[in-house]
Scaffold this active site. Structure first.
Site, PDB file in Angstrom:
ATOM      1  N   ASP A 109      15.638   9.042   4.017  1.00 47.31           N
ATOM      2  CA  ASP A 109      14.597   8.183   4.580  1.00 47.31           C
ATOM      3  C   ASP A 109      13.334   9.001   4.834  1.00 47.31           C
ATOM      4  O   ASP A 109      13.399  10.089   5.424  1.00 47.31           O
ATOM      5  CB  ASP A 109      15.124   7.599   5.894  1.00 47.31           C
ATOM      6  CG  ASP A 109      14.247   6.495   6.460  1.00 47.31           C
ATOM      7  OD1 ASP A 109      13.073   6.399   6.059  1.00 47.31           O
ATOM      8  OD2 ASP A 109      14.739   5.734   7.307  1.00 47.31           O
ATOM      9  N   LEU A 156       5.630   6.045  -2.754  1.00 45.12           N
ATOM     10  CA  LEU A 156       5.865   4.615  -2.959  1.00 45.12           C
ATOM     11  C   LEU A 156       6.792   4.010  -1.907  1.00 45.12           C
ATOM     12  O   LEU A 156       6.813   2.789  -1.736  1.00 45.12           O
ATOM     13  CB  LEU A 156       6.489   4.378  -4.335  1.00 45.12           C
ATOM     14  CG  LEU A 156       5.546   4.409  -5.533  1.00 45.12           C
ATOM     15  CD1 LEU A 156       6.261   4.962  -6.752  1.00 45.12           C
ATOM     16  CD2 LEU A 156       5.009   3.021  -5.819  1.00 45.12           C
ATOM     17  N   ALA A 157       7.571   4.851  -1.216  1.00 43.26           N
ATOM     18  CA  ALA A 157       8.552   4.336  -0.260  1.00 43.26           C
ATOM     19  C   ALA A 157       7.847   3.528   0.821  1.00 43.26           C
ATOM     20  O   ALA A 157       6.906   4.009   1.451  1.00 43.26           O
ATOM     21  CB  ALA A 157       9.325   5.490   0.371  1.00 43.26           C
ATOM     22  N   ALA A 158       8.295   2.291   1.022  1.00 40.59           N
ATOM     23  CA  ALA A 158       7.646   1.417   2.004  1.00 40.59           C
ATOM     24  C   ALA A 158       8.500   0.193   2.250  1.00 40.59           C
ATOM     25  O   ALA A 158       9.302  -0.210   1.406  1.00 40.59           O
ATOM     26  CB  ALA A 158       6.269   0.981   1.506  1.00 40.59           C
ATOM     27  N   TYR A 194       2.753  -6.089   7.696  1.00 35.45           N
ATOM     28  CA  TYR A 194       2.931  -5.316   6.451  1.00 35.45           C
ATOM     29  C   TYR A 194       1.598  -4.758   5.970  1.00 35.45           C
ATOM     30  O   TYR A 194       1.445  -3.545   5.774  1.00 35.45           O
ATOM     31  CB  TYR A 194       3.557  -6.195   5.360  1.00 35.45           C
ATOM     32  CG  TYR A 194       3.343  -5.654   3.963  1.00 35.45           C
ATOM     33  CD1 TYR A 194       3.906  -4.433   3.592  1.00 35.45           C
ATOM     34  CD2 TYR A 194       2.555  -6.331   3.039  1.00 35.45           C
ATOM     35  CE1 TYR A 194       3.691  -3.910   2.314  1.00 35.45           C
ATOM     36  CE2 TYR A 194       2.345  -5.816   1.768  1.00 35.45           C
ATOM     37  CZ  TYR A 194       2.908  -4.607   1.417  1.00 35.45           C
ATOM     38  OH  TYR A 194       2.684  -4.092   0.160  1.00 35.45           O
ATOM     39  N   ASN A 251      -0.732  -7.503  -8.106  1.00 35.12           N
ATOM     40  CA  ASN A 251       0.656  -7.998  -8.137  1.00 35.12           C
ATOM     41  C   ASN A 251       1.389  -7.549  -9.389  1.00 35.12           C
ATOM     42  O   ASN A 251       1.122  -8.039 -10.484  1.00 35.12           O
ATOM     43  CB  ASN A 251       0.658  -9.522  -8.032  1.00 35.12           C
ATOM     44  CG  ASN A 251       0.088  -9.978  -6.701  1.00 35.12           C
ATOM     45  OD1 ASN A 251      -1.118 -10.145  -6.566  1.00 35.12           O
ATOM     46  ND2 ASN A 251       0.932 -10.148  -5.711  1.00 35.12           N
ATOM     47  N   ILE A 299       7.424 -23.766  -5.573  1.00 36.34           N
ATOM     48  CA  ILE A 299       6.091 -23.241  -5.269  1.00 36.34           C
ATOM     49  C   ILE A 299       5.829 -23.430  -3.777  1.00 36.34           C
ATOM     50  O   ILE A 299       5.929 -24.545  -3.263  1.00 36.34           O
ATOM     51  CB  ILE A 299       5.013 -23.965  -6.095  1.00 36.34           C
ATOM     52  CG1 ILE A 299       5.229 -23.694  -7.589  1.00 36.34           C
ATOM     53  CG2 ILE A 299       3.616 -23.542  -5.654  1.00 36.34           C
ATOM     54  CD1 ILE A 299       4.334 -24.522  -8.497  1.00 36.34           C
ATOM     55  N   ARG A 307      -3.089 -15.192  -8.439  1.00 38.09           N
ATOM     56  CA  ARG A 307      -2.664 -13.795  -8.469  1.00 38.09           C
ATOM     57  C   ARG A 307      -3.158 -13.138  -9.756  1.00 38.09           C
ATOM     58  O   ARG A 307      -3.225 -13.772 -10.811  1.00 38.09           O
ATOM     59  CB  ARG A 307      -1.127 -13.699  -8.404  1.00 38.09           C
ATOM     60  CG  ARG A 307      -0.520 -14.211  -7.083  1.00 38.09           C
ATOM     61  CD  ARG A 307      -0.888 -13.327  -5.920  1.00 38.09           C
ATOM     62  NE  ARG A 307      -0.384 -13.795  -4.642  1.00 38.09           N
ATOM     63  CZ  ARG A 307      -1.094 -14.484  -3.752  1.00 38.09           C
ATOM     64  NH1 ARG A 307      -2.344 -14.844  -4.038  1.00 38.09           N
ATOM     65  NH2 ARG A 307      -0.574 -14.824  -2.589  1.00 38.09           N
TER      66      ARG A 307
END
Length: 315
Positions: free
Chosen positions: A58, A79-81, A147, A176, A206, A214
């Site tokens: 971690d 990139l870990a998130a 976030y 995205n 949807i 996007r």
């Protein structure tokens, strides 16, 4: 001897594509992933490579982080998130820990090792856009969820290390991203969810009225952008966006993905207050600075994703 890159979140969706890109370019990769939102399956094809190894751990644990770094490390791609908007509204603390405290640990490890850092952020930090001009790096930020707020805080920390310690940091904000190895559950992306449901003959749901748009970036294009941006000397201290420069509404996307018998339905949005209505990237800075531009069209990307998902469902 090849250059050594630490990749956090290496077994995640984007992480595995970044690992693949680095290995193809001849780098040695030290992966770190707690496997909470990823899997060994994603990196199975690299596990025989002498230039890749993964430690399960971690980024919130400083000892685990420093175990991956030494003076031989040239760069880190972080990139870990925690990445789930809905979960961040229900449990903001976990997003703070992973995205802010974890990034602080990475920054400190990079400083000690004198390694450059490619910090992967998110387009979700941006304020709404109501024109067709697209979002460039000067566009105002307005995080609409814990976030997004935690990701922006991580970027601010990184900028503090850049200005305070002269640490070579580049902040990378892909729009995205979709493609093979992305989850098809709610934690995944809309393209993967829709494509998988279509293959299973289930209705495409949807959220809201479907007019939200996007800018959809294919995984290999995203990985090239992240690696190019991390190693560009011109990009040090900069924020860079990556997208196609074209957006599509969720309604239109559903029509593109749905085959003839697939139903399309609308359901109530579970976090309308955190929905970004229009996401359209202006990628011109990355094009000018890195010579980067996307190569995979949306139609090609969906076809490749559909083929991959079909294989997974059959195996």
């Amino acid at each position: 001897m090849s250059k050594i890159v630490v990749v956090t979140g290496a077994a995640g969706f984007i992480g595995r594509w970044v690992v693949r890109e680095l290995l193809e370019r001849g780098y040695t990769v030290r992966g770190l992933d707690d496997l909470s939102n990823s899997s060994h399956r994603n990196i199975a094809e690299f596990e025989d490579s002498e230039r890749f190894d993964l430690v399960e751990g971690d980024v919130c644990n400083p000892k685990t982080v420093t175990s991956r770094f030494d003076d031989d490390v040239d760069a880190c791609i972080h990139l870990a998130a925690e990445i789930d908007v809905q979960e961040s509204l229900e449990d903001p603390q976990s997003h703070f820990e992973s995205n802010v405290v974890g990034t602080q640990n990475i920054l400190e490890a990079c400083r000690q090792a004198e390694a450059r850092l490619g910090l992967v952020g998110t387009c979700m930090v941006y304020d709404m856009v109501d024109s067709d001009a697209g979002i460039d790096e000067e566009h105002p930020v307005k995080p609409a969820s814990p976030y997004a707020g935690s990701k922006l805080a991580a970027e601010d920390l990184a900028e503090g290390y850049y200005h305070g310690y002269d640490l070579p940091v580049t902040i990378l904000r892909p729009f995205n991203t979709y493609g093979p190895y992305q989850k098809t559950s709610m934690a995944g992306g809309v393209v993967s969810i829709f494509t998988n449901r279509d293959l299973q003959g289930k209705p495409l749901k949807i959220f809201g009225d479907g007019t939200q748009t996007r800018d959809l970036l294919y995984a290999t294009d995203c990985a090239r952008f992240i690696v190019d941006g991390t190693f560009s000397d011109d990009a040090i201290g900069e924020v860079l966006n990556a997208g196609t420069g074209t957006d599509i509404s969720i309604n239109e996307l559903a029509e593109v993905i749905a085959t003839e018998d697939t139903e399309i339905t609308h359901v109530e949005h579970h976090h309308p207050q955190s929905e970004v209505q229009k996401l359209l990237c202006d990628p011109s800075k990355a094009e000018e600075m890195l010579g980067w531009e996307p190569q995979v069209s949306l139609e090609e990307g969906i076809d490749q994703l559909r083929d991959w998902l079909r294989e997974q469902n059959e195996s």
